[in-house]
Design a protein around this motif. Structure first.
Motif, PDB file in Angstrom:
ATOM      1  N   ASN A  96     -27.256 -26.340  14.920  1.00  0.00           N
ATOM      2  CA  ASN A  96     -28.704 -26.188  15.031  1.00  0.00           C
ATOM      3  C   ASN A  96     -29.349 -25.545  13.815  1.00  0.00           C
ATOM      4  N   ALA A  97     -30.603 -25.919  13.598  1.00  0.00           N
ATOM      5  CA  ALA A  97     -31.494 -25.240  12.661  1.00  0.00           C
ATOM      6  C   ALA A  97     -32.516 -24.455  13.468  1.00  0.00           C
ATOM      7  N   ASP A  98     -33.088 -23.424  12.855  1.00  0.00           N
ATOM      8  CA  ASP A  98     -34.082 -22.587  13.543  1.00  0.00           C
ATOM      9  C   ASP A  98     -35.092 -22.103  12.508  1.00  0.00           C
ATOM     10  N   LEU A  99     -36.214 -22.789  12.445  1.00  0.00           N
ATOM     11  CA  LEU A  99     -37.251 -22.536  11.440  1.00  0.00           C
ATOM     12  C   LEU A  99     -38.525 -22.030  12.098  1.00  0.00           C
ATOM     13  N   THR A 100     -39.190 -21.057  11.462  1.00  0.00           N
ATOM     14  CA  THR A 100     -40.566 -20.723  11.847  1.00  0.00           C
ATOM     15  C   THR A 100     -41.427 -20.664  10.599  1.00  0.00           C
ATOM     16  N   ARG A 101     -42.567 -21.298  10.695  1.00  0.00           N
ATOM     17  CA  ARG A 101     -43.597 -21.215   9.664  1.00  0.00           C
ATOM     18  C   ARG A 101     -44.955 -21.039  10.347  1.00  0.00           C
ATOM     19  N   THR A 102     -45.835 -20.309   9.673  1.00  0.00           N
ATOM     20  CA  THR A 102     -47.195 -20.089  10.164  1.00  0.00           C
ATOM     21  C   THR A 102     -48.152 -20.594   9.096  1.00  0.00           C
ATOM     22  N   ILE A 160     -24.726 -27.549   9.689  1.00  0.00           N
ATOM     23  CA  ILE A 160     -25.972 -26.791   9.874  1.00  0.00           C
ATOM     24  C   ILE A 160     -26.983 -27.192   8.808  1.00  0.00           C
ATOM     25  N   GLN A 161     -26.513 -27.359   7.577  1.00  0.00           N
ATOM     26  CA  GLN A 161     -27.414 -27.746   6.489  1.00  0.00           C
ATOM     27  C   GLN A 161     -28.041 -29.111   6.755  1.00  0.00           C
ATOM     28  N   GLN A 162     -27.303 -30.018   7.356  1.00  0.00           N
ATOM     29  CA  GLN A 162     -27.887 -31.315   7.697  1.00  0.00           C
ATOM     30  C   GLN A 162     -29.012 -31.156   8.719  1.00  0.00           C
ATOM     31  N   ALA A 163     -28.803 -30.288   9.704  1.00  0.00           N
ATOM     32  CA  ALA A 163     -29.864 -30.017  10.679  1.00  0.00           C
ATOM     33  C   ALA A 163     -31.068 -29.389   9.991  1.00  0.00           C
ATOM     34  N   ILE A 164     -30.816 -28.523   9.029  1.00  0.00           N
ATOM     35  CA  ILE A 164     -31.899 -27.872   8.288  1.00  0.00           C
ATOM     36  C   ILE A 164     -32.656 -28.872   7.428  1.00  0.00           C
ATOM     37  N   ALA A 179     -33.334 -28.518  18.789  1.00  0.00           N
ATOM     38  CA  ALA A 179     -32.354 -27.474  19.048  1.00  0.00           C
ATOM     39  C   ALA A 179     -32.767 -26.622  20.239  1.00  0.00           C
ATOM     40  N   TYR A 180     -34.063 -26.566  20.490  1.00  0.00           N
ATOM     41  CA  TYR A 180     -34.653 -25.800  21.590  1.00  0.00           C
ATOM     42  C   TYR A 180     -36.080 -26.299  21.756  1.00  0.00           C
ATOM     43  N   GLY A 181     -36.741 -25.891  22.823  1.00  0.00           N
ATOM     44  CA  GLY A 181     -38.115 -26.334  23.033  1.00  0.00           C
ATOM     45  C   GLY A 181     -39.031 -25.828  21.933  1.00  0.00           C
ATOM     46  N   SER A 182     -39.679 -26.729  21.225  1.00  0.00           N
ATOM     47  CA  SER A 182     -40.518 -26.341  20.092  1.00  0.00           C
ATOM     48  C   SER A 182     -41.679 -25.456  20.538  1.00  0.00           C
ATOM     49  N   ILE A 183     -41.929 -24.413  19.750  1.00  0.00           N
ATOM     50  CA  ILE A 183     -43.050 -23.504  19.984  1.00  0.00           C
ATOM     51  C   ILE A 183     -44.154 -23.882  19.007  1.00  0.00           C
ATOM     52  N   ILE A 184     -45.262 -24.403  19.527  1.00  0.00           N
ATOM     53  CA  ILE A 184     -46.401 -24.815  18.701  1.00  0.00           C
ATOM     54  C   ILE A 184     -47.597 -24.019  19.187  1.00  0.00           C
ATOM     55  N   ALA A 185     -47.843 -22.871  18.559  1.00  0.00           N
ATOM     56  CA  ALA A 185     -48.768 -21.875  19.109  1.00  0.00           C
ATOM     57  C   ALA A 185     -49.898 -21.594  18.124  1.00  0.00           C
ATOM     58  N   SER A 186     -51.063 -22.120  18.411  1.00  0.00           N
ATOM     59  CA  SER A 186     -52.215 -21.885  17.550  1.00  0.00           C
ATOM     60  C   SER A 186     -53.018 -20.700  18.075  1.00  0.00           C
ATOM     61  N   GLY A 187     -53.720 -20.031  17.151  1.00  0.00           N
ATOM     62  CA  GLY A 187     -54.584 -18.927  17.540  1.00  0.00           C
ATOM     63  C   GLY A 187     -53.826 -17.788  18.194  1.00  0.00           C
ATOM     64  N   ASP A 188     -54.418 -17.220  19.239  1.00  0.00           N
ATOM     65  CA  ASP A 188     -53.846 -16.050  19.897  1.00  0.00           C
ATOM     66  C   ASP A 188     -52.554 -16.354  20.633  1.00  0.00           C
ATOM     67  N   ARG A 189     -52.301 -17.624  20.911  1.00  0.00           N
ATOM     68  CA  ARG A 189     -51.066 -17.979  21.620  1.00  0.00           C
ATOM     69  C   ARG A 189     -49.822 -17.683  20.793  1.00  0.00           C
ATOM     70  N   ALA A 190     -49.994 -17.471  19.492  1.00  0.00           N
ATOM     71  CA  ALA A 190     -48.860 -17.158  18.622  1.00  0.00           C
ATOM     72  C   ALA A 190     -48.248 -15.796  18.946  1.00  0.00           C
ATOM     73  N   ARG A 191     -48.955 -14.977  19.694  1.00  0.00           N
ATOM     74  CA  ARG A 191     -48.384 -13.673  20.061  1.00  0.00           C
ATOM     75  C   ARG A 191     -47.401 -13.793  21.225  1.00  0.00           C
ATOM     76  N   THR A 192     -47.367 -14.965  21.889  1.00  0.00           N
ATOM     77  CA  THR A 192     -46.403 -15.201  22.968  1.00  0.00           C
ATOM     78  C   THR A 192     -45.141 -15.775  22.342  1.00  0.00           C
ATOM     79  N   LEU A 193     -44.062 -15.017  22.378  1.00  0.00           N
ATOM     80  CA  LEU A 193     -42.887 -15.360  21.579  1.00  0.00           C
ATOM     81  C   LEU A 193     -42.270 -16.689  21.980  1.00  0.00           C
ATOM     82  N   ALA A 212     -34.032 -28.780  14.340  1.00  0.00           N
ATOM     83  CA  ALA A 212     -33.286 -29.964  14.757  1.00  0.00           C
ATOM     84  C   ALA A 212     -31.874 -29.578  15.177  1.00  0.00           C
ATOM     85  N   GLU A 213     -31.328 -30.366  16.090  1.00  0.00           N
ATOM     86  CA  GLU A 213     -29.900 -30.294  16.393  1.00  0.00           C
ATOM     87  C   GLU A 213     -29.236 -31.530  15.799  1.00  0.00           C
ATOM     88  N   TYR A 214     -28.171 -31.314  15.053  1.00  0.00           N
ATOM     89  CA  TYR A 214     -27.446 -32.425  14.442  1.00  0.00           C
ATOM     90  C   TYR A 214     -25.953 -32.128  14.534  1.00  0.00           C
TER      91      TYR A 214
END
Length: 429
Positions: free
Chosen positions: A272-278, A187-191, A231-245, A266-268
């Protein structure tokens, strides 16, 4: 595989953990996932059954794992079943595993070909008193079709109606929820791959870039670091679209003055890794954006401090909700009157934080693990509070992956920039 070979001890240990939970004289049988048809003569990219992968490391279709620890013939106590390589098919679809290759991956010595299995399997089942079969018991599942493991259950029950059948998934839910050190290392490698990608993005994002361009940078960075992919479909949500989970359209322009929420990992090596940043599109948080972001960061750190052996997810979520209420009052989203008059079944803070705070992470992004029993050492969770403000067309979420240990939590993403100062400083470069 794109990733470097994993130590087969990981899978050997997983099998040892599993067979210890079986009743005496039991056989457990696991089948691979279906190959899913797309349009025409195409098929979707194959994704292995998570339980079979967890036990063997084998990602190939038409595979089986058979565990019969009390088999009188010792060589058949662990069996890996593979489809026999076919020269013509390999010309079209690529090479299939040979026996020695499969042994090196799985640590299973006895390899059988699928077309020679039936006679042997019948003998083993006749000898056994109990049969463990696998089904998907992920609490989040929503599957409309009858998948391969359920069809196999039907076949086995029809063929052996007087045997006692048991749920392998009940055991696996407990075991997979608690990670070994070897699993956490993967998991750490994926991270680490995900961290490198995020740092790359901070230099790439600017007003006028499109969400799909950021998604492309993510995918490129993952593959260049030997990840299997997303690991999953990337969520790239700018502006108001960020409210759609689960926003995955990723087709809009990122504009000056907006925040952009990026949820990716990433999946390795099957983990899996699972990161969110804004982050601010222009590299600088406004006063209000900073206020909301820091409130979310406070909730993130507060929640992270609560996760420890003994607490339940329900109690944990309730405590985070209480803190969210206080933070939302501080930043002007709620009033004391709102809280006083709230519906106990739909708390006031839920208007701005309408999802869970944590989930198990591992071979699946929403991994198996208990959601009702107390948390135990060894579990890996996401921590991902968010604040979503319709009136301000703003969404903020901050997510890290946390390993619960007897000696305290270990933030596996501690090196990934998270504070306002860190993000702004790196975006300047």
């Amino acid at each position: 595989m794109k990733y470097l070979p994993l130590n087969p001890a990981l899978f050997i240990n997983n099998r040892k953990r599993f067979v210890k939970q079986l009743l005496p004289n039991s056989i457990a049988i696991f089948v691979s996932n279906d190959e899913w048809p797309a349009n025409g003569d195409a098929i979707h990219r194959f994704k292995q059954n998570s339980d079979l992968y967890w036990l063997s490391g084998i990602e190939q279709e038409d595979s089986m794992v058979i565990l019969y620890p009390d088999n009188t013939d010792k060589k058949y106590r662990e069996v890996l079943v593979l489809v026999r390589p076919n020269e013509l098919k390999e010309k079209w679809n690529g090479k299939r595993l040979r026996e020695e290759e499969a042994r090196k991956i799985s640590g299973i010595e006895t390899i059988l070909w699928l077309d020679s299995l039936d006679a042997l399997l019948q003998v083993w089942v006749h000898l056994a008193d109990h049969i463990y079969l696998d089904t998907n018991e992920n609490d989040r599942k929503a599957v409309a079709v009858r998948t391969r493991e359920y069809r196999f259950v039907d076949e086995m029950k029809a063929q052996y109606p007087l045997h006692q059948f048991h749920r392998a998934a009940k055991i696996l839910k407990e075991l997979r929820g608690v990670k070994t050190k070897e699993e956490v290392d993967v998991i750490q490698q994926a991270i680490d791959i995900t961290e490198n990608t995020f740092r790359r993005l901070l230099k790439f994002i600017k007003p006028g870039v499109f969400e799909y361009e950021i998604e492309a940078e993510i995918f490129h960075s993952f593959l260049s670091q030997r990840a299997t992919g997303e690991a999953y479909g990337s969520i790239i949500a700018s502006g108001d679209r960020a409210r759609t989970l689960h926003y995955v359209s990723n087709n809009q322009e990122c504009k000056d003055g907006e925040l952009i929420l990026m949820d990716f990992g990433a999946e390795y090596g099957g983990y899996n890794a699972d990161l969110t940043r804004t982050v601010p599109v222009n590299g600088k948080f406004s006063k209000r954006q900073k206020e909301v972001y820091n409130a979310c960061l406070h909730l993130h750190n507060y929640a992270k401090g609560l996760l420890k052996p003994g607490i339940t997810i329900a109690d944990y979520s309730e405590m985070v909700g209480e803190e969210a209420t206080q933070q939302f009052i501080k930043i002007g989203l709620l009033t004391k009157s709102d809280v006083k008059n709230e519906d106990s079944e739909n708390r006031a803070y839920r208007k701005y934080l309408y999802h869970g705070i944590s989930h198990h992470l591992g071979v699946d992004v929403h991994d198996l693990g208990t959601r009702t029993a107390p948390i135990t050492a060894g579990m890996v969770f996401t921590v991902e509070p968010g604040i979503y403000i319709e009136e301000e067309q703003m969404g903020v979420r901050i997510e890290n992956n946390i390993w619960i240990t007897k000696n305290g939590n270990i933030d596996l993403m501690k090196n990934i920039p998270m504070t306002v100062t860190e993000i702004e400083s790196l975006m300047k470069k």
